[in-house]
Design a protein around this motif. Structure first.
Motif, PDB file in Angstrom:
ATOM      1  N   CYS A   1       3.531  -8.886   7.038  1.00 38.93           N
ATOM      2  CA  CYS A   1       3.031  -7.427   7.468  1.00 38.93           C
ATOM      3  C   CYS A   1       4.082  -6.868   8.072  1.00 38.93           C
ATOM      4  O   CYS A   1       4.431  -7.446   9.422  1.00 38.93           O
ATOM      5  CB  CYS A   1       1.762  -6.840   7.586  1.00 38.93           C
TER       6      CYS A   1
ATOM      7  N   VAL B   1       5.079  -4.025   8.978  1.00 37.75           N
ATOM      8  CA  VAL B   1       4.494  -3.565  10.374  1.00 37.75           C
ATOM      9  C   VAL B   1       3.898  -3.239  10.772  1.00 37.75           C
ATOM     10  O   VAL B   1       3.092  -2.271  11.754  1.00 37.75           O
ATOM     11  CB  VAL B   1       4.270  -1.617   9.212  1.00 37.75           C
TER      12      VAL B   1
ATOM     13  N   LEU C   1      -1.591  -5.120   9.526  1.00 38.89           N
ATOM     14  CA  LEU C   1      -2.500  -5.840   9.763  1.00 38.89           C
ATOM     15  C   LEU C   1      -1.837  -6.428  11.334  1.00 38.89           C
ATOM     16  O   LEU C   1      -0.774  -7.080  11.609  1.00 38.89           O
ATOM     17  CB  LEU C   1      -2.578  -7.229   8.287  1.00 38.89           C
TER      18      LEU C   1
ATOM     19  N   PHE D   1      -7.012  -4.078  10.250  1.00 34.15           N
ATOM     20  CA  PHE D   1      -6.402  -3.161   9.544  1.00 34.15           C
ATOM     21  C   PHE D   1      -5.834  -1.685   9.836  1.00 34.15           C
ATOM     22  O   PHE D   1      -7.640  -0.999  10.027  1.00 34.15           O
ATOM     23  CB  PHE D   1      -6.794  -4.163   8.357  1.00 34.15           C
TER      24      PHE D   1
ATOM     25  N   CYS E   1       0.063   1.398   7.203  1.00 35.38           N
ATOM     26  CA  CYS E   1       0.204   0.759   6.333  1.00 35.38           C
ATOM     27  C   CYS E   1       0.967   1.174   5.321  1.00 35.38           C
ATOM     28  O   CYS E   1       1.000   2.833   4.619  1.00 35.38           O
ATOM     29  CB  CYS E   1      -1.269   0.094   5.572  1.00 35.38           C
ATOM     30  N   ILE E   2       2.556   0.370   4.772  1.00 31.89           N
ATOM     31  CA  ILE E   2       3.400   0.793   3.828  1.00 31.89           C
ATOM     32  C   ILE E   2       2.835   0.943   2.527  1.00 31.89           C
ATOM     33  O   ILE E   2       4.267   1.072   1.445  1.00 31.89           O
ATOM     34  CB  ILE E   2       4.795   0.529   4.522  1.00 31.89           C
TER      35      ILE E   2
ATOM     36  N   CYS F   1       2.921  -1.788   1.137  1.00 30.01           N
ATOM     37  CA  CYS F   1       4.355  -3.068   0.106  1.00 30.01           C
ATOM     38  C   CYS F   1       4.212  -3.731  -0.544  1.00 30.01           C
ATOM     39  O   CYS F   1       4.773  -4.769  -1.099  1.00 30.01           O
ATOM     40  CB  CYS F   1       4.711  -3.558   1.491  1.00 30.01           C
ATOM     41  N   MET F   2       2.440  -4.318  -0.083  1.00 33.15           N
ATOM     42  CA  MET F   2       1.924  -5.447  -0.995  1.00 33.15           C
ATOM     43  C   MET F   2       2.451  -7.012  -0.576  1.00 33.15           C
ATOM     44  O   MET F   2       1.963  -7.898  -0.554  1.00 33.15           O
ATOM     45  CB  MET F   2       2.388  -5.222  -2.250  1.00 33.15           C
TER      46      MET F   2
ATOM     47  N   CYS G   1       1.833  -8.568   2.299  1.00 32.48           N
ATOM     48  CA  CYS G   1       0.632  -9.455   2.593  1.00 32.48           C
ATOM     49  C   CYS G   1      -0.682 -10.331   1.303  1.00 32.48           C
ATOM     50  O   CYS G   1      -1.112 -10.955   1.688  1.00 32.48           O
ATOM     51  CB  CYS G   1      -0.662  -8.934   3.349  1.00 32.48           C
TER      52      CYS G   1
HETATM   53  S1  SF4 Z   1       0.300  -4.118   2.136  1.00 29.18           S
HETATM   54 FE1  SF4 Z   1       2.421  -4.467   3.660  1.00 29.18          FE
HETATM   55  S2  SF4 Z   1       2.414  -2.615   5.105  1.00 29.18           S
HETATM   56 FE2  SF4 Z   1       0.009  -2.585   4.356  1.00 29.18          FE
HETATM   57  S3  SF4 Z   1      -0.773  -4.725   5.221  1.00 29.18           S
HETATM   58 FE3  SF4 Z   1      -0.245  -5.411   3.482  1.00 29.18          FE
HETATM   59  S4  SF4 Z   1       1.692  -5.897   4.173  1.00 29.18           S
HETATM   60 FE4  SF4 Z   1       1.599  -4.538   5.816  1.00 29.18          FE
END
Ligand code: SF4
Ligand code: SF4
Lengths: 138, 325
Positions: A95, A97, A100, A112, A117-118, A120-121, A123
């Motif tokens: 992650c 940023v 999590l 969380f 959360c950006i 970004c997927m 995780c």
């Molecule tokens: S989607 Fe990206 S920013 Fe959001 S929790 Fe998952 S890793 Fe972190």
């Protein structure tokens, strides 16, 4: 005139209601749908923008909400299921940023923060337990 | 049954006419595995076991050649755990005592059972509850032995054997805490008594499927020495950091560094002059929860401790399989 971007999520029984039709017909709004997944079996979503006078947009949004549709203000597709999460922590280094993260290193519990959360997927493929997902992926 | 699948996951049927073994790391039929690398491994034996314990309905498909007393040649049916006379978990390796810590020094991402390892030591992963890990609190197996009762995912199970890869003849530090991977336990328990929250199918991208289990083992404080050893802290447990890009697959035995659990759990470890982010595959917070549950059960008289009838082998080393010619 104004254009507003929205991410709507639908629960099962709302799916059948003619929401978009009413936005056009009753509120005279211009609708542009970018992405949607609506089925009777599961939760659905719709990413769209609506254009019209501010007053009509607000009225339209009130109408949508009154129909049981949820407006995702964060406009993020990422979903973390706390009840599935074991707090293993494997997602943490993926992650970028720290959305999590661990607040208390005595319990090592994962929390969380949706605001950070950006979407970004990063995780998702790194959660062995399937607690991370996106409404845009099945 | 000569061949059988539960939810399309192949089970081993070479035991008896209508008994099956289902392996936790077995892939689902037609899973593309790593053909499209890295594969997703969404569902396998571990997930079937979790579903079974949660009481969900599963599909059994079985084939047989047919005999005079078992004429049926094909069976397709649905069942839940309640339809089974027995459902026993038999788990040959659990509770690894001081398992190693993984990094990747190569310049490409690798996918392992300790998760995705980023290139150039971009992250570091481990899998142990450290100071709460049972065998680290009884480092030379004075109370945990064959026959010991264990809390196994909510059931009262027991140790039925040393675990596979059990290696007790290892280098030990203060208070005999192993300085490298050491003892393991083979555990068994009644799946009908288990709680699905503590039996979880897991998917490791690019690696495969497996199962994560909650285990708690009570340690009776019979003397000062046993007490002292249960006071082990994360800072007293040092694990070996292994390079999974080269030293692990090539079995070079090289150890990059050692690091204690206090540092691992802080989230950042400094080795070879670099700060590296850490993450765990096992859950410390679940370990805490299990410790509390077990404590309450013992206090209420619902979980009785017993004496093992045989100690774990004290002086055993491990050998690798002979290489092919
Ligand atoms: S989607 Fe990206 S920013 Fe959001 S929790 Fe998952 S890793 Fe972190
Ligand atoms: S990897 Fe998944 S289960 Fe583990 S802490 Fe992150 S979200 Fe929770």
């Amino acid at each position: 005139m104004e254009t507003r971007k929205l991410l709507l999520t639908f629960v099962k029984n709302v799916v059948e209601r003619p929401i978009v039709y009413n936005l056009v017909k009753e509120f005279d709004l211009v609708i542009n749908i970018y992405r949607a997944s609506i089925s009777e079996e599961e939760e659905g979503y719709m990413v769209l923008d609506i254009t019209g006078p501010t007053k009509m947009i607000d009225a339209g949004i009130n109408f949508i909400v009154s129909q049981g549709v949820t407006i995702d203000n964060a406009q993020k597709s990422f979903r973390w299921d706390e009840s599935v999460c074991t707090s293993c922590s494997n997602c943490l280094t993926h992650c970028p940023v720290n959305a999590l993260h661990i607040e208390d290193r005595k319990t090592m519990k994962i929390v969380f923060d949706q605001n950070i959360c950006i979407d970004c997927m990063g995780c998702i493929p790194n959660c062995p337990f399937g607690a991370c997902g996106s409404i845009f992926q099945d | 049954m000569t061949e059988a699948w539960i939810d399309d996951v192949l089970a081993y049927s070479g035991i008896a006419a209508v008994d099956l073994y289902l392996g936790a790391t077995q892939l689902r039929h037609n899973d593309p595995a790593n053909i499209d690398y890295p594969g997703e491994f969404k569902f396998g034996g571990g997930h079937v076991i979790e579903k079974l314990i949660r009481g969900e309905e599963l599909q059994l498909f079985a084939l047989s050649y047919g005999t005079d007393e078992y004429p049926l040649k094909e069976l397709r049916t649905k069942f839940t755990i309640d339809d089974l006379n027995q459902a026993t978990m038999v788990n040959p390796r659990n509770c690894y005592q001081n398992y190693n810590v993984a990094v990747n020094t190569s310049n490409k991402t690798i996918y392992t059972y300790l998760g995705k390892l980023k290139p150039n030591m971009g992250n570091m992963t481990y899998s142990s509850a450290g100071q709460l890990s049972p065998l680290l609190n009884d480092p030379v197996y004075r109370t945990i032995g064959i026959g010991s009762s264990v809390w196994l995912a909510g059931a009262q199970g027991h140790v039925y054997s040393e675990g596979t890869q059990h290696t007790s003849a290892v280098v030990r530090t203060a208070n005999q805490v192993p300085a490298e991977g050491a003892g393991t336990l083979a555990l068994t328990g009644n799946m009908k008594e288990m709680d699905g929250d503590f039996v979880r199918g897991v998917s490791f991208k690019g690696y495969g499927v497996s199962i994560a289990l909650g285990v708690g083992i009570p340690i009776p404080i019979l003397d000062e020495d046993i007490l002292l050893k249960t006071t082990v802290r994360d800072r007293d447990i040092r694990a070996q950091v292994i390079d999974y890009s080269i030293d692990y697959p090539m079995e070079t035995g090289k150890v990059l560094a050692t690091v204690n659990y206090e540092t691992l759990k802080s989230g950042i470890v400094n080795i070879l002059g670099r700060d590296i982010e850490t993450a765990s595959l096992s859950s410390y917070s679940m370990a805490l929860k299990i410790a509390e549950i077990l404590k309450a059960q013992i206090r209420d008289g619902n979980f009785l401790l017993n004496k093992p009838y045989q100690p774990l082998p004290p002086n055993q080393s491990m050998k690798a399989m002979k290489a092919g010619k």
